[in-house]
Scaffold this motif. Sequence first.
Motif, PDB file in Angstrom:
ATOM      1  N   PRO A 295       0.816  -1.225   0.000  1.00 34.42           N
ATOM      2  CA  PRO A 295       0.000   0.000   0.000  1.00 34.42           C
ATOM      3  C   PRO A 295       0.847   1.272   0.000  1.00 34.42           C
ATOM      4  N   ILE A 296       1.940   1.273   0.789  1.00 37.77           N
ATOM      5  CA  ILE A 296       2.819   2.447   0.843  1.00 37.77           C
ATOM      6  C   ILE A 296       3.517   2.644  -0.496  1.00 37.77           C
ATOM      7  N   MET A 297       3.931   1.560  -1.117  1.00 34.31           N
ATOM      8  CA  MET A 297       4.618   1.659  -2.405  1.00 34.31           C
ATOM      9  C   MET A 297       3.680   2.197  -3.482  1.00 34.31           C
ATOM     10  N   LEU A 298       2.424   1.739  -3.488  1.00 33.43           N
ATOM     11  CA  LEU A 298       1.451   2.222  -4.474  1.00 33.43           C
ATOM     12  C   LEU A 298       1.142   3.706  -4.273  1.00 33.43           C
ATOM     13  N   LEU A 299       0.995   4.116  -3.009  1.00 31.43           N
ATOM     14  CA  LEU A 299       0.752   5.528  -2.714  1.00 31.43           C
ATOM     15  C   LEU A 299       1.953   6.385  -3.119  1.00 31.43           C
ATOM     16  N   SER A 300       3.153   5.881  -2.886  1.00 30.79           N
ATOM     17  CA  SER A 300       4.366   6.614  -3.262  1.00 30.79           C
ATOM     18  C   SER A 300       4.422   6.824  -4.769  1.00 30.79           C
ATOM     19  N   ILE A 301       4.118   5.776  -5.511  1.00 29.46           N
ATOM     20  CA  ILE A 301       4.094   5.883  -6.978  1.00 29.46           C
ATOM     21  C   ILE A 301       3.102   6.946  -7.424  1.00 29.46           C
ATOM     22  N   LEU A 302       1.906   6.933  -6.816  1.00 28.51           N
ATOM     23  CA  LEU A 302       0.858   7.880  -7.176  1.00 28.51           C
ATOM     24  C   LEU A 302       1.294   9.324  -6.897  1.00 28.51           C
ATOM     25  N   THR A 307       3.104  14.915  -8.341  1.00 27.88           N
ATOM     26  CA  THR A 307       3.826  16.110  -7.880  1.00 27.88           C
ATOM     27  C   THR A 307       5.026  16.513  -8.734  1.00 27.88           C
ATOM     28  N   SER A 308       5.544  15.634  -9.578  1.00 27.40           N
ATOM     29  CA  SER A 308       6.715  16.019 -10.387  1.00 27.40           C
ATOM     30  C   SER A 308       6.786  15.189 -11.659  1.00 27.40           C
ATOM     31  N   ARG A 356       8.993  17.836  -2.702  1.00 31.26           N
ATOM     32  CA  ARG A 356       8.258  17.834  -1.429  1.00 31.26           C
ATOM     33  C   ARG A 356       7.937  16.412  -0.981  1.00 31.26           C
ATOM     34  N   ILE A 357       7.400  15.603  -1.899  1.00 31.41           N
ATOM     35  CA  ILE A 357       7.095  14.217  -1.542  1.00 31.41           C
ATOM     36  C   ILE A 357       8.389  13.437  -1.315  1.00 31.41           C
ATOM     37  N   GLY A 358       9.429  13.842  -2.056  1.00 35.17           N
ATOM     38  CA  GLY A 358      10.732  13.189  -1.893  1.00 35.17           C
ATOM     39  C   GLY A 358      11.309  13.392  -0.516  1.00 35.17           C
ATOM     40  N   ARG A 359      11.092  14.588   0.049  1.00 30.11           N
ATOM     41  CA  ARG A 359      11.598  14.880   1.389  1.00 30.11           C
ATOM     42  C   ARG A 359      10.957  13.948   2.422  1.00 30.11           C
ATOM     43  N   ILE A 360       9.665  13.689   2.264  1.00 30.40           N
ATOM     44  CA  ILE A 360       8.956  12.776   3.179  1.00 30.40           C
ATOM     45  C   ILE A 360       9.460  11.351   3.002  1.00 30.40           C
ATOM     46  N   LEU A 361       9.606  10.936   1.750  1.00 30.58           N
ATOM     47  CA  LEU A 361      10.071   9.568   1.482  1.00 30.58           C
ATOM     48  C   LEU A 361      11.476   9.340   2.038  1.00 30.58           C
TER      49      LEU A 361
END
Length: 465
Positions: A295-302, A307-308, A356-361
């Motif tokens: 689930p986390i991997m799918l959300l990360s892909i989305l 966002t970029s 931004r999403i990269g910073r969280i990841l």
Amino acid sequence: MIKDNQRIFNQLHVVIDGIVIILAYLLAWWIQFRIITAKALGLPFQTYFAALFFIVPGYLLLYYKFHLYSSKRASGRKQEFLNITKANGTGIILFMVALYMLKIIHFSRPMLLIFVMFNIMGTTIFRHGIRYALRYFRRKGFNLKYVLLVGYSRSAEAYINRIRLNPQWGYVVRGILDDKVESGTLYKGVKVLGRIDNLEIILPENKLDEIAITLSLQEYGKLESIVNLCEKSGVHTKFIPDYNRVIPSKPYTEDLQGLPIINIRHVPLTNTWAMLAKRIVDIFGAMVAMVLFSPIMLLSILFIRITSKGPVIFSQERVGLHNRPFKMYKFRTMEVQKQTAEEKAWTVKNDPRVTRIGRILRKTSMDELPQLFNILRGDMSLVGPRPERPLFVEKFKEEIPRYMIKHQVRPGLTGWAQVNGFRGDTSIRRRIDYDLYYIENWTMGLDIKILFLTFFRGFVNENAY
């Protein structure tokens, strides 16, 4: 005289150990059948007492096998407690197997477990008491061992340093003999007394308990003649090698049909069965992790897509097992850039290239999850030293001794250095120290410990930018 005292002390030690075993056993019987069950089911006290004729000598033999009668001058309490526990655990297993083979079904197993707990506790307390008593007397000047060093070297200085820091060991260094250092030279109060040839005069006087051969590497040609001379005198002789910067403190030795071989470094994962067991765990663990984190991997892909612009997965060349390069996968956490710009440096705090999403990841280490595919492919392991880019490998191997040893095992998704806080912009030298510890002390248990600690220390880290 010292040897006679040691023999008497060991004999006394055996007697007291036997008394402790008997008392622990009787106390366990009393607790089990006078407090817990209030009666001895099936077997009389005489039967339980008769078992002591097998338990006491058996346990004393196990104590000997587990090195509990060796000198306590420089031994550690933790190792002694571990040996006591191992001996008791082995003893109770063997006794229970004997009961099973003899079909004695009514012998109380709970009583035996109580006995083991009391015996471990009693033996440990007794031995701590002995240890502190000996150290007290040694500080007062009793039960000392007088040592002469043969050879002035780094190992001689290291030996003197440790003796001075631990007066409770009871060692007194009389002096040093050396052919190259001038007589009268002092090192922390220990004087160079003369040349090595003076051994022929000193040894017959019989005033020494030990000779420690601490020759420098350049003088090892004299080693055989010195050993022969010392052994002819009957004085206990030990060899403290001057290559501790080359060979680890616990070298891995082999016997090749009578020829002793010392490996420069012990790497447990060079063993075929250990490597196979770790690989099986890696495959199974990676598959389970993929299911758990899907689930986390799918959300990360989305979110990366939204966002970029650019690919979701970022691949980068890293150096792996046996210095072989491979493509390591991560979720893309930066804006798309030229490869030359991407390779120039590590990511730093508040790096403008990070999305931004990269910073969280990155902060949660979720960007590393695609490396589960690297694990399935065999490029990586669940646990191991983190792989580095070829550019930095070339740089660090020239700057940091032993850096390339990390490539004797597969790189890992997580590692001993990472769970101890050494990731991101931290000391690469300290990181390598932790990696080398892992490589030399690998066990399946250590891998499990690191995976467990990763959940508490490894995911979120202040050094992850």
